[in-house]
Design an enzyme around this catalytic site. Structure first.
Site, PDB file in Angstrom:
ATOM      1  N   ASP A  17     -10.580  -6.665   8.567  1.00  0.00           N
ATOM      2  CA  ASP A  17      -9.518  -7.681   8.493  1.00  0.00           C
ATOM      3  C   ASP A  17      -9.182  -8.208   9.889  1.00  0.00           C
ATOM      4  O   ASP A  17      -8.966  -9.418  10.070  1.00  0.00           O
ATOM      5  CB  ASP A  17      -8.256  -7.098   7.833  1.00  0.00           C
ATOM      6  CG  ASP A  17      -8.468  -6.817   6.350  1.00  0.00           C
ATOM      7  OD1 ASP A  17      -9.374  -7.444   5.761  1.00  0.00           O
ATOM      8  OD2 ASP A  17      -7.736  -5.980   5.798  1.00  0.00           O
ATOM      9  N   GLY A  46     -21.242  -3.566  15.887  1.00  0.00           N
ATOM     10  CA  GLY A  46     -20.793  -4.930  16.202  1.00  0.00           C
ATOM     11  C   GLY A  46     -21.008  -5.893  15.058  1.00  0.00           C
ATOM     12  O   GLY A  46     -20.622  -5.613  13.918  1.00  0.00           O
ATOM     13  N   ASP A 105       0.856  -1.191   0.000  1.00  0.00           N
ATOM     14  CA  ASP A 105       0.000   0.000   0.000  1.00  0.00           C
ATOM     15  C   ASP A 105       0.889   1.236   0.000  1.00  0.00           C
ATOM     16  O   ASP A 105       1.820   1.325   0.800  1.00  0.00           O
ATOM     17  CB  ASP A 105      -0.881   0.036   1.258  1.00  0.00           C
ATOM     18  CG  ASP A 105      -1.946  -1.053   1.265  1.00  0.00           C
ATOM     19  OD1 ASP A 105      -2.092  -1.747   0.236  1.00  0.00           O
ATOM     20  OD2 ASP A 105      -2.623  -1.198   2.296  1.00  0.00           O
ATOM     21  N   ALA A 128      -3.159 -10.887   3.470  1.00  0.00           N
ATOM     22  CA  ALA A 128      -2.000 -10.733   4.345  1.00  0.00           C
ATOM     23  C   ALA A 128      -2.410 -10.071   5.661  1.00  0.00           C
ATOM     24  O   ALA A 128      -1.946 -10.467   6.742  1.00  0.00           O
ATOM     25  CB  ALA A 128      -0.923  -9.924   3.632  1.00  0.00           C
TER      26      ALA A 128
HETATM   27  P1  ADP Z   1     -15.156  -3.131   7.241  1.00  0.00           P
HETATM   28  O1  ADP Z   1     -13.841  -2.726   7.869  1.00  0.00           O
HETATM   29  O2  ADP Z   1     -15.039  -4.300   6.323  1.00  0.00           O
HETATM   30  O3  ADP Z   1     -15.914  -1.991   6.634  1.00  0.00           O
HETATM   31  P2  ADP Z   1     -16.891  -2.995   9.588  1.00  0.00           P
HETATM   32  O4  ADP Z   1     -16.909  -1.494   9.442  1.00  0.00           O
HETATM   33  O5  ADP Z   1     -18.199  -3.680   9.690  1.00  0.00           O
HETATM   34  O6  ADP Z   1     -16.053  -3.693   8.434  1.00  0.00           O
HETATM   35  O7  ADP Z   1     -16.019  -3.299  10.892  1.00  0.00           O
HETATM   36  C1  ADP Z   1     -15.632  -4.598  11.228  1.00  0.00           C
HETATM   37  C2  ADP Z   1     -15.733  -4.805  12.716  1.00  0.00           C
HETATM   38  O8  ADP Z   1     -14.882  -3.848  13.376  1.00  0.00           O
HETATM   39  C3  ADP Z   1     -17.122  -4.576  13.294  1.00  0.00           C
HETATM   40  O9  ADP Z   1     -17.883  -5.765  13.243  1.00  0.00           O
HETATM   41  C4  ADP Z   1     -16.795  -4.160  14.723  1.00  0.00           C
HETATM   42  O10 ADP Z   1     -16.572  -5.311  15.494  1.00  0.00           O
HETATM   43  C5  ADP Z   1     -15.476  -3.408  14.580  1.00  0.00           C
HETATM   44  N1  ADP Z   1     -15.689  -1.943  14.502  1.00  0.00           N
HETATM   45  C6  ADP Z   1     -15.676  -1.181  13.386  1.00  0.00           C
HETATM   46  N2  ADP Z   1     -15.923   0.119  13.693  1.00  0.00           N
HETATM   47  C7  ADP Z   1     -16.052   0.168  15.037  1.00  0.00           C
HETATM   48  C8  ADP Z   1     -16.317   1.219  15.997  1.00  0.00           C
HETATM   49  N3  ADP Z   1     -16.481   2.487  15.609  1.00  0.00           N
HETATM   50  N4  ADP Z   1     -16.399   0.881  17.311  1.00  0.00           N
HETATM   51  C9  ADP Z   1     -16.218  -0.403  17.715  1.00  0.00           C
HETATM   52  N5  ADP Z   1     -15.987  -1.429  16.869  1.00  0.00           N
HETATM   53  C10 ADP Z   1     -15.897  -1.160  15.555  1.00  0.00           C
END
Ligand code: ADP
Length: 305
Positions: A255, A228, A18, A47
């Protein structure tokens, strides 16, 4: 002889270099903007998920491809330094995968991925690691690599095959892949794509549950950012709330979640308990900047920081 023993999790996926540049405002088509220094970081969903799982203390092997240049050697070294077994990381002619990331002051970003060596990963490379895949309790894949190696991994896995369908292909998932997926882990956007509905349709948990129920996969974990995750198993749904944290940078949260979920499953936890573990790990990852640097170790997760 490859006995394939002792590995808890095999990750089959992408590895990228990246290159991140901070800009005041993202450029519009035809515009040139000044940026800050280029920050080089090891990335790629595969990774990153392998690193997340290794940080949490499990033995992880990575099946993927880099190139033959100095950048590729650096990516390999970084993974090995995290304790990931890179003996099945192929070196193919040419550059590794690259992602060019522009980030503005509001943390909005634009990303261009050039898949490089990731696009050369084939089913044969996965089959060459067959004994490892057959004996691992958990095999974890994403979709930043071509479909044939994903299908090969799904067919070889004897333990739990976990698929993070990221990114969802324009044509959706191939019909023959669905019955091979033991646990599907989409985020809201990926769930919307898989179900052919607009992103705006998946805002509340009831709708997420309804859409997850329509997928041809009995065990689904939908990540819901600060809300969550929703776990669907045996026709029942359970919402696993995220702890309230001060979110600084959510890059790599998904990830961290996938790597941690694989760790929970490899340790024999039931799906909902593995999701609780993953929600805690991912919450810690958003409290710090940088996808990999923010991924918690087992000690940090246990509160020892
Ligand atoms: P992605 O990174 O693929 O967009 P998500 O935004 O759904 O996925 O985030 C993945 C996981 O990271 C969530 O299921 C949660 O457990 C955690 N997470 C993401 N943002 C927050 C936050 N603001 N506060 C607490 N946990 C978070």
């Amino acid at each position: 002889m490859d006995l394939g023993t002792g590995t808890d999790i095999v990750v089959v996926g992408s590895v990228n270099l990246d290159q991140v540049i901070e800009v005041g405002t993202l450029p519009v088509p035809g515009e040139t903007v000044q940026g800050g220094p280029i920050i080089r970081l090891g990335g790629g969903k595969g990774a990153n998920q392998a690193v997340a799982a290794a940080r949490l203390g499990r033995s992880v092997a990575f099946v993927g491809a880099v190139g033959t240049d100095a950048d590729s050697a650096e990516l390999r070294r970084e993974l090995a330094a995290e304790g990931v077994d890179v003996s099945r990381l192929a070196a193919v002619d040419g550059p590794p995968g690259h992602a060019v990331v522009l980030v503005d002051r509001q943390a909005e970003n634009c990303v261009v991925v050039s898949p490089g060596a990731n696009s050369a990963l084939d089913a044969g490379s996965v089959r060459a690691a067959g004994a490892l895949l057959e004996s691992a309790p958990v095999v974890l894949a994403q979709l930043e690599i071509p479909m044939p190696p994903v299908l090969a991994a799904a067919r070889l896995a004897r333990g739990t095959f976990v698929l993070n369908p990221a990114p969802v292909p324009a044509a959706g998932l191939p019909t023959e892949l669905w019955p091979l997926v033991d646990v599907l882990v989409p985020n809201r956007t990926e769930l919307a794509r898989l179900c052919g509905v607009p992103d705006s349709a998946v805002r509340d948990a009831a709708e997420v549950a309804r859409l997850a129920a329509g997928l041809p996969c009995p065990r689904v974990v939908v990540t819901l950012g600060a809300d969550g995750a929703l776990v669907r198993e045996n026709g029942r749904c359970e919402l696993v709330a995220a702890p309230a944290v001060r979110a600084v940078d959510t890059t790599g949260a998904g990830d961290t979640f996938c790597g941690a979920l694989a760790v929970g499953l490899a340790e024999g936890l039931a799906l909902v308990e593995a999701a609780r573990f993953a929600v805690r790990a991912a919450a810690l990852s958003v409290e710090r900047t940088g996808a990999r640097t923010a991924m918690p170790t087992r000690a940090r997760l246990a509160g020892e920081r």
